[in-house]
Design an enzyme around this catalytic site. Sequence first.
Site, PDB file in Angstrom:
ATOM      1  N   HIS A  85       3.337   2.195  -4.004  1.00  0.00           N
ATOM      2  CA  HIS A  85       3.320   3.645  -3.744  1.00  0.00           C
ATOM      3  C   HIS A  85       4.376   4.302  -4.637  1.00  0.00           C
ATOM      4  CE1 HIS A  85       3.818   7.471  -1.660  1.00  0.00           C
ATOM      5  NE2 HIS A  85       2.612   7.263  -1.165  1.00  0.00           N
ATOM      6  N   GLU A 133      -2.451   8.910  -7.209  1.00  0.00           N
ATOM      7  CA  GLU A 133      -1.659   9.952  -6.541  1.00  0.00           C
ATOM      8  C   GLU A 133      -0.696  10.550  -7.561  1.00  0.00           C
ATOM      9  OE1 GLU A 133      -1.139   9.245  -1.902  1.00  0.00           O
ATOM     10  OE2 GLU A 133       0.506   8.472  -3.074  1.00  0.00           O
TER      11      GLU A 133
HETATM   12  O1  G3P Z   1       0.501   8.045   0.612  1.00  0.00           O
HETATM   13  C1  G3P Z   1       0.041   9.351   0.709  1.00  0.00           C
HETATM   14  C2  G3P Z   1       1.012  10.332   0.226  1.00  0.00           C
HETATM   15  O2  G3P Z   1       1.847   9.962  -0.814  1.00  0.00           O
HETATM   16  C3  G3P Z   1       0.490  11.708   0.074  1.00  0.00           C
HETATM   17  O3  G3P Z   1       1.428  12.497   0.711  1.00  0.00           O
HETATM   18  O4  G3P Z   1       2.179  14.381   2.047  1.00  0.00           O
HETATM   19  O5  G3P Z   1       0.902  14.781  -0.052  1.00  0.00           O
HETATM   20  O6  G3P Z   1      -0.265  13.871   1.941  1.00  0.00           O
HETATM   21  P1  G3P Z   1       1.018  13.966   1.189  1.00  0.00           P
END
Ligand code: G3P
Length: 214
Positions: A85, A133
Amino acid sequence: MFVLVNLKTYPCDPVAVAEAVRDVNDRTDARLAVAPQAAHIERVAETGAETWAQHVDPIDYGSNTGHTLAESVAEAGAEGTLLNHSERRLKLADVDGAVRAARRADLETIVCANNPAQIGAAAALGPDAVAVEPPELIGTGTPVSQADPDIVEDAVAAAERVDDDVSVLCGAGISTGEDVVSAGDLGAEGVLLASGVAKADDPQAALEDLVDPL
Ligand code: G3P
């Protein structure tokens, strides 16, 4: 769609969120799971919600003080683990070792990456899934599917070039059912999200909204 709720180290009640995940999962075709901190895995798994670890280390039983052993999170009730992550980055060799450690313990794996190039590298390590991400969108409430749809489509293409079987998820800023649908339209088979549920006044209502259009 797979919806994995990462609780990070948010000060929410992990058991209450897990119970909501379990109950909403039972009422939808989507697959919902929750990733609490390692110290909460056992209590969360006891709710019956599908439970994931946020991380395991590339180690085996032995002299590894302060590390997280894949077998231990599996025994505590985790069915899978996130790896690499953006808040818990690993060196490439360690991502490889952690994927192998997770497989040894029968944990499903999702390897996270920042961009399509890294997704290709992650897919080559043989995880069950990869997740793109963009770190700059994490926690913003601006969904990746809206702010940067190309990165999701390019991640899907990059993963397919390496391994047809690997699933692709996306995450960052996702908080509504519309965001989940958009992610699916871009080719993602699931989403990772955190603040939209962990920081919600009513996590159950937030989860219901997420799966409502599915
Ligand atoms: O692992 C999921 C995360 O990094 C996304 O965070 O708060 O943008 O939904 P968020």
